[in-house]
Design a protein around this motif. Structure first.
Motif, PDB file in Angstrom:
ATOM      1  N   ASP A   3      -0.150   4.101 -14.639  1.00  0.00           N
ATOM      2  CA  ASP A   3      -1.392   4.834 -14.727  1.00  0.00           C
ATOM      3  C   ASP A   3      -2.239   3.503 -14.838  1.00  0.00           C
ATOM      4  O   ASP A   3      -2.558   2.615 -15.621  1.00  0.00           O
ATOM      5  N   ILE A   4      -3.524   3.535 -13.996  1.00  0.00           N
ATOM      6  CA  ILE A   4      -4.508   2.778 -14.289  1.00  0.00           C
ATOM      7  C   ILE A   4      -6.095   3.692 -14.074  1.00  0.00           C
ATOM      8  O   ILE A   4      -6.909   3.453 -15.015  1.00  0.00           O
ATOM      9  N   GLY A   5      -5.989   4.615 -13.185  1.00  0.00           N
ATOM     10  CA  GLY A   5      -7.317   5.477 -13.064  1.00  0.00           C
ATOM     11  C   GLY A   5      -7.787   6.064 -14.046  1.00  0.00           C
ATOM     12  O   GLY A   5      -8.888   6.062 -14.740  1.00  0.00           O
ATOM     13  N   THR A  10      -7.998   5.783  -3.297  1.00  0.00           N
ATOM     14  CA  THR A  10      -9.205   4.998  -3.715  1.00  0.00           C
ATOM     15  C   THR A  10     -10.616   5.314  -3.384  1.00  0.00           C
ATOM     16  O   THR A  10     -11.400   4.810  -4.255  1.00  0.00           O
ATOM     17  N   TRP A  11     -10.570   6.344  -2.612  1.00  0.00           N
ATOM     18  CA  TRP A  11     -11.918   6.963  -2.159  1.00  0.00           C
ATOM     19  C   TRP A  11     -12.544   7.724  -3.528  1.00  0.00           C
ATOM     20  O   TRP A  11     -13.389   7.732  -4.177  1.00  0.00           O
ATOM     21  N   LEU A  62      -3.800  -4.175  -3.033  1.00  0.00           N
ATOM     22  CA  LEU A  62      -3.218  -4.666  -1.862  1.00  0.00           C
ATOM     23  C   LEU A  62      -3.984  -4.199  -0.594  1.00  0.00           C
ATOM     24  O   LEU A  62      -3.341  -4.824   0.544  1.00  0.00           O
ATOM     25  N   ARG A  63      -4.714  -3.253  -0.815  1.00  0.00           N
ATOM     26  CA  ARG A  63      -5.389  -2.663   0.598  1.00  0.00           C
ATOM     27  C   ARG A  63      -6.078  -3.809   1.360  1.00  0.00           C
ATOM     28  O   ARG A  63      -6.678  -4.716   0.614  1.00  0.00           O
ATOM     29  N   PRO A  64      -6.264  -3.813   2.689  1.00  0.00           N
ATOM     30  CA  PRO A  64      -6.886  -4.787   3.576  1.00  0.00           C
ATOM     31  C   PRO A  64      -8.595  -4.211   3.208  1.00  0.00           C
ATOM     32  O   PRO A  64      -8.997  -3.217   2.621  1.00  0.00           O
ATOM     33  N   VAL A  65      -9.283  -5.244   3.815  1.00  0.00           N
ATOM     34  CA  VAL A  65     -10.910  -5.080   3.363  1.00  0.00           C
ATOM     35  C   VAL A  65     -11.088  -3.858   4.138  1.00  0.00           C
ATOM     36  O   VAL A  65     -10.612  -3.556   5.286  1.00  0.00           O
ATOM     37  N   PRO A 104      -2.664   2.347  -8.062  1.00  0.00           N
ATOM     38  CA  PRO A 104      -2.878   0.812  -8.315  1.00  0.00           C
ATOM     39  C   PRO A 104      -2.249  -0.094  -7.355  1.00  0.00           C
ATOM     40  O   PRO A 104      -3.141  -1.316  -7.100  1.00  0.00           O
ATOM     41  N   ALA A 105      -1.200   0.064  -6.718  1.00  0.00           N
ATOM     42  CA  ALA A 105      -0.797  -0.969  -5.933  1.00  0.00           C
ATOM     43  C   ALA A 105      -1.810  -0.811  -4.528  1.00  0.00           C
ATOM     44  O   ALA A 105      -2.078  -1.830  -4.023  1.00  0.00           O
TER      45      ALA A 105
END
Length: 555
Positions: A217-219, A514-515, A504-507, A499-500
């Motif tokens: 967990d990170i969020g 993530t939203w 690692l998502r592109p720009v 987390p990943a």
């Protein structure tokens, strides 16, 4: 000559090579992490040991201890309540207790931060009932704390313990518990002296899974202001651009993962139970009156906290959003499209990799190659234990090497430098998802293959069919339900992974997870609730499958 020909045309050689490549993909991030770790200087270690690791490690250990204790109490207590007692709504509770699994931890934190805000709905109603006018006169303890994180994570992750322990309680010999009662042991004594020790291996499995999810967990931890190792990795890498320092923190985190795996293995190894007689399940005791009311309250309480309250909040916020605005932004729609697209690609890749790994272990049945194939399959299942932040750092080195090699080959052909082909695209995300959720695919496919009689495979091979043909024409049609279930679980877990994806998502590539993370970081909850509700609705699908399996087990 014939022996060399058999070697080069060994039908199982291709499967073994493929299984080895898959296992190498899983273990490569760990090796890469070790390389990154030792690139850091002594100053890195000094700074981490003085200012970062003590607080982060202490918070992580306390969080694991608190969550482990809470999920054990909730999971074991709920499992025993459903198994040993009969009361109104028991049949509904038996599957409803799994519902919190549909809500990711970061979504629960997102919801409760608004629900339990000093001027939020819960505290406002409490002040009105108690006759207070403002938050200065009365307010609940701040949710942004370590106890708040333990409370929320525990009420979301307890189903891991409930699921494994419920199965153990349901299959235990009722005659042993009845014998204990005949010998004068009270109901409480029979639980603590007979049922609980027998269920200890199942409890260890459930607690280990819950703690691995807590580590990943990170969020929720960041939303609630708890500086854990996972949050430290993210801030060290993204905020301070210190990759070596993040790798060193990740190594400490990987050590905790190893301890948790050893704990789970030890818990399962310590005790074995066998019986040559046909067992009789425990007969549930009928509860009436105040005892039945208490049982109903205890059974529904974790569901209300872990699913009903955040679910109703998301529904209400989504309704208010559509009622006032009438639509969602194009950016959110594009994030939803990205989520479905990347989840579908990752699901196909993960299920195919799992099928290859499992079939490679099955196609060769004699000698050392079989042991090697099975070893590769076991290694391939270890990816689930690697937290997403650790996995992201470990994948950097292999992908940088592959990008460099691809760029060199491309330039040798007379073309300009292509830049980052892998790290600049969603390929790194797909690879991370595959490594992380390959254990789900392998477990589902292995369970499906175990139900197929070996005689079908033997008959196919005697009729001259190759191993690949046997898989395609015999096993794949029979494996369709197992493949579908594994694909569904991988798809939903990919949608929820945060987390990943963050690392690692592109720009300019956003998913629903993530939203939502960005919305919560900005303190805005309007469209974040829509994204969160979409993730929760998708998460209900595997819970429904688990609930159906629970009903079959209970009957």
């Amino acid at each position: 000559m014939s022996s060399h020909r058999r070697f080069f045309f060994d039908p199982g050689l291709g499967w073994r090579i493929a299984a080895f490549v898959i296992a190498l993909c899983v273990i490569a991030p760990v090796l890469s992490l070790l390389w990154f770790t030792f690139q850091g200087t002594a100053e890195h270690w000094t700074h981490l040991l003085q200012f970062v690791l003590p607080t982060a490690l202490w918070n992580t250990v306390l969080l694991l201890l608190g969550v482990g204790t809470l999920v054990t109490c909730l999971g074991v207590g709920s499992a025993w309540l459903i198994t040993a007692y009969d009361f109104p709504s028991r049949s509904i509770l038996s599957w409803a207790l799994l519902l919190p699994l549909a809500v990711p931890t970061y979504i629960v934190a997102f919801a409760y931060l608004d629900l339990l805000h000093p001027i939020g709905p819960i505290q406002t109603v409490l002040r009105e009932l108690l006759g207070y006018d403002s938050p200065r006169q009365f307010r609940l303890p701040d949710l942004r704390s370590l106890p708040g994180a333990i409370f929320l994570l525990g009420f979301v992750l307890y189903p891991y313990v409930y699921l494994s322990t419920r199965v153990m309680f349901a299959t235990q010999a009722g005659s042993l518990l009845e014998a204990a009662r005949i010998l004068g042991t009270t109901g409480r004594g029979a639980f603590f002296r007979v049922a609980l020790p027998m269920a200890r291996p199942a409890i260890a499995v459930g607690v280990s899974l819950a703690l691995l999810e807590t580590l990943n967990d990170i969020g929720a931890s960041e939303f609630l202001g708890v500086q854990t190792l996972t949050v430290s990795i993210y801030t060290t890498w993204v905020t301070r651009s210190d990759l070596a320092g993040a790798a060193q923190i990740a190594l400490a985190m990987l050590a905790i993962v190893a301890v948790l795996i050893l704990f789970e293995r030890h818990g399962r190894r310590r005790q074995r139970y066998a019986s040559t007689q046909r067992t009789r399940t425990l007969q549930a005791s009928k509860l009436k009156g105040s005892q039945a009311v208490l049982a109903i309250a205890l059974g529904w309480f974790p569901i209300v906290i872990g699913f009903v309250a955040p679910g109703l909040y998301l529904l209400n916020e989504t309704y208010k959003h559509f009622h006032t605005i009438g639509s969602v932004s194009d950016q959110l729609l594009h994030s939803g499209y990205n989520t479905v697209k990347i989840a579908l690609i990752a699901t196909v890749v993960t299920v195919l990799a799992g099928l290859v790994a499992v079939w490679a272990a099955r196609v060769i049945r004699h000698g050392a190659p079989m042991s090697l194939s099975r070893l590769c399959t076991r290694i391939a299942t270890c990816g689930y234990a690697i937290p997403g932040t650790v996995l992201a750092i470990g994948l950097l080195m292999p992908f940088m090497l592959l990008d460099g090699l691809a760029g060199w080959v491309w330039q040798m052909l007379g073309n300009p430098d292509p830049g980052l082909l892998l790290m600049g695209s969603s390929t790194a995300l797909v690879c991370a998802y595959m490594i992380r959720f390959l254990a789900i695919s392998i477990g589902g496919i292995e369970a499906g293959l175990a139900r197929i009689p070996p005689s079908l495979e033997q008959a196919s091979r005697l009729l001259g069919e190759t191993s690949a043909g046997t898989l395609r024409r015999v096993h794949l049609p029979l494996l369709r339900p197992a493949l579908s279930a594994a694909a569904l679980l991988v798809f939903v877990d990919t949608m929820k992974e945060l987390p990943a994806t963050l690392l690692l998502r592109p720009v300019n590539f956003e998913t629903l997870a993530t939203w939502l993370y960005a919305e919560a970081a900005r303190g805005t909850y309007e469209e974040g609730a829509v994204a969160a509700l979409a993730i929760v609705l998708a998460g209900l699908l595997p819970v429904i499958l688990l609930a159906r399996a629970q009903l079959k087990t209970s009957h």
